[in-house]
Design a protein around this motif. Structure first.
Motif, PDB file in Angstrom:
ATOM      1  N   UNK A 280       0.829  -1.207   0.000  1.00 60.60           N
ATOM      2  CA  UNK A 280       0.000   0.000   0.000  1.00 60.60           C
ATOM      3  C   UNK A 280       0.864   1.258   0.000  1.00 60.60           C
ATOM      4  N   UNK A 281       1.914   1.254   0.816  1.00 62.43           N
ATOM      5  CA  UNK A 281       2.792   2.424   0.857  1.00 62.43           C
ATOM      6  C   UNK A 281       3.524   2.615  -0.474  1.00 62.43           C
ATOM      7  N   UNK A 282       3.982   1.512  -1.079  1.00 62.39           N
ATOM      8  CA  UNK A 282       4.665   1.622  -2.370  1.00 62.39           C
ATOM      9  C   UNK A 282       3.729   2.150  -3.450  1.00 62.39           C
ATOM     10  N   UNK A 285       3.187   5.870  -2.938  1.00 60.62           N
ATOM     11  CA  UNK A 285       4.336   6.663  -3.370  1.00 60.62           C
ATOM     12  C   UNK A 285       4.374   6.823  -4.879  1.00 60.62           C
ATOM     13  N   UNK A 286       3.906   5.794  -5.613  1.00 59.17           N
ATOM     14  CA  UNK A 286       3.914   5.876  -7.078  1.00 59.17           C
ATOM     15  C   UNK A 286       2.774   6.757  -7.603  1.00 59.17           C
ATOM     16  N   UNK A 287       1.599   6.676  -6.987  1.00 57.46           N
ATOM     17  CA  UNK A 287       0.414   7.321  -7.551  1.00 57.46           C
ATOM     18  C   UNK A 287       0.158   8.715  -7.001  1.00 57.46           C
ATOM     19  N   UNK A 288       0.656   9.019  -5.824  1.00 56.67           N
ATOM     20  CA  UNK A 288       0.351  10.297  -5.176  1.00 56.67           C
ATOM     21  C   UNK A 288       1.534  11.241  -5.332  1.00 56.67           C
ATOM     22  N   UNK A 289       1.213  12.442  -5.786  1.00 57.63           N
ATOM     23  CA  UNK A 289       2.243  13.477  -5.916  1.00 57.63           C
ATOM     24  C   UNK A 289       2.049  14.473  -4.763  1.00 57.63           C
ATOM     25  N   UNK A 290       3.105  14.692  -3.998  1.00 59.88           N
ATOM     26  CA  UNK A 290       3.051  15.519  -2.802  1.00 59.88           C
ATOM     27  C   UNK A 290       3.721  16.859  -3.079  1.00 59.88           C
ATOM     28  N   UNK A 291       3.005  17.925  -2.742  1.00 56.14           N
ATOM     29  CA  UNK A 291       3.535  19.287  -2.891  1.00 56.14           C
ATOM     30  C   UNK A 291       3.540  19.930  -1.506  1.00 56.14           C
ATOM     31  N   UNK A 292       4.707  20.308  -1.055  1.00 60.78           N
ATOM     32  CA  UNK A 292       4.838  20.910   0.259  1.00 60.78           C
ATOM     33  C   UNK A 292       4.419  22.382   0.210  1.00 60.78           C
ATOM     34  N   UNK A 297       0.323  20.225   3.535  1.00 61.84           N
ATOM     35  CA  UNK A 297       0.893  19.321   2.530  1.00 61.84           C
ATOM     36  C   UNK A 297      -0.221  18.919   1.570  1.00 61.84           C
ATOM     37  N   UNK A 298      -0.054  19.233   0.286  1.00 58.26           N
ATOM     38  CA  UNK A 298      -1.065  18.949  -0.723  1.00 58.26           C
ATOM     39  C   UNK A 298      -0.714  17.644  -1.432  1.00 58.26           C
ATOM     40  N   UNK A 299      -1.731  16.785  -1.601  1.00 57.67           N
ATOM     41  CA  UNK A 299      -1.538  15.495  -2.263  1.00 57.67           C
ATOM     42  C   UNK A 299      -2.450  15.423  -3.484  1.00 57.67           C
ATOM     43  N   UNK A 300      -1.858  15.062  -4.614  1.00 58.51           N
ATOM     44  CA  UNK A 300      -2.578  14.977  -5.872  1.00 58.51           C
ATOM     45  C   UNK A 300      -2.494  13.551  -6.416  1.00 58.51           C
TER      46      UNK A 300
END
Length: 341
Positions: A280-282, A285-292, A297-300
């Motif tokens: 699930x964590x992997x 990490x692949x599908x969610x883009x994090x913008x600080x 913290x914004x997650x796309x």
């Protein structure tokens, strides 16, 4: 009002210690019902004993045994009274003592965990390193409540270490007014049912499924009718391992064999849970883009309108939880299967 305060209400000026002191526990004249019932029962018992010549009624014996089992969690308080030399003439609390509203007899005040019980739960999870599911089965407390007790106890101890004031007098006063499940290491306490079947969203619809009379239609078959991926009731309960243990007892396995199999199942389950969490964590990490951001913290995540399916109700679609409700009770809908899977 003042007439009531001087009459039946006078019993509430000095509340009875270690009792709920609900209105339902007292009669219209202010007498404690369980105390009056004990004196009447003793007189009736003497008369019946003289008439029956010592013959024991099995129904009364069963009722007495049930009452003894229900009041087993109060034995700790009784032992404390013996040590201090005080004796209590009152019988243990019963049904009327748990009804705070006399006109609403359907409402019964449920028991809460005592301070010693919560401390023991926290110790077994944090100090002994036992799993929440194991502690839940050992102490008869639902798993969500075990987790809540551990979290709150951890915060309480952190505050005590930091020197923050705790509302202990308020907590003691509140617990004194509520029925409690007392922890006793000599007895296996049961605070609440721990194996209630949770309601799955797929079972909320009404389905008429035709089947042959000669077919053995099991719980697993019923689960597949609601959803192809739905597990049967034996596997969806919080503690399916208890069902497996009971089957092993019926099959005649020894205690050593049962313990060996139990430890092996726990090891396999822990490894599977760890692998699932890692995947699930992997995937996240692949599908969610994090913008600080400066404060957040914004997650796309990329989505597609095709995920909702042809009817717009696919579970992978955005906002599917807030979509159309089931139409199984709507007039004119086909309620029988139209195809064979």
């Amino acid at each position: 009002m003042f007439r009531w305060l001087e009459g039946p209400g006078a019993a509430f000026r000095n509340p009875l210690p270690n009792s709920t002191n609900y209105l339902g526990a007292y009669g219209v004249n202010g007498e404690l019902l369980r105390a009056a019932g004990r004196s009447q029962a003793s007189e009736i018992g003497k008369n019946e004993g003289a008439d029956a010549g010592g013959v024991v009624d099995p129904d009364k014996e069963l009722s007495a045994h049930t009452s003894e089992v229900q009041s087993a969690d109060q034995s700790v308080a009784g032992e404390a009274e013996k040590k201090t030399g005080s004796t209590s003439e009152l019988p243990p609390a019963r049904g009327e003592d748990f009804r705070p509203f006399p006109l609403n007899r359907q409402f019964i005040s449920q028991k809460v965990l005592s301070e010693e019980f919560r401390e023991e739960i926290w110790r077994r999870v944090t100090k002994d390193g036992k799993d929440v599911k194991v502690v839940s089965a050992e102490m008869g407390v639902e798993m969500n409540r075990v987790g809540a007790v551990v979290r709150l106890k951890t915060i309480e101890k952190e505050w005590a270490e930091k020197g923050k004031p705790l509302a202990r007098p308020y907590a003691r006063a509140t617990l004194a007014m509520l029925p409690q499940t007392i922890y006793n290491p000599r007895y296996k306490s049961r605070h609440e049912p721990i194996n209630d079947l949770p309601t799955h969203a797929a079972t909320l619809q009404q389905i008429f499924h035709p089947t042959s009379e000669s077919r053995a239609f099991t719980r697993a078959d019923a689960a597949k009718v609601f959803d192809p991926t739905l597990l049967p009731a034996d596997e969806r309960i919080p503690h399916p391992e208890l069902v497996v243990l009971e089957k092993e007892v019926i099959n005649g396995l020894t205690k050593a064999e049962r313990n060996e199999r139990m430890f092996e199942r726990a090891r396999v389950e822990a490894e599977a849970k760890e692998k699932k969490e890692k995947r699930r964590k992997e995937r996240e990490e692949r599908e969610v883009r994090v913008v600080e951001g400066r404060r957040w913290e914004f997650r796309f995540r990329d989505v597609s309108v095709e995920d909702a399916g042809k009817d717009g109700r696919g579970e992978r679609g955005v906002g599917w939880r807030y979509g159309f409700p089931h139409e199984d009770r709507k007039k004119g809908q086909v309620r029988i299967p139209t195809r064979v899977g």
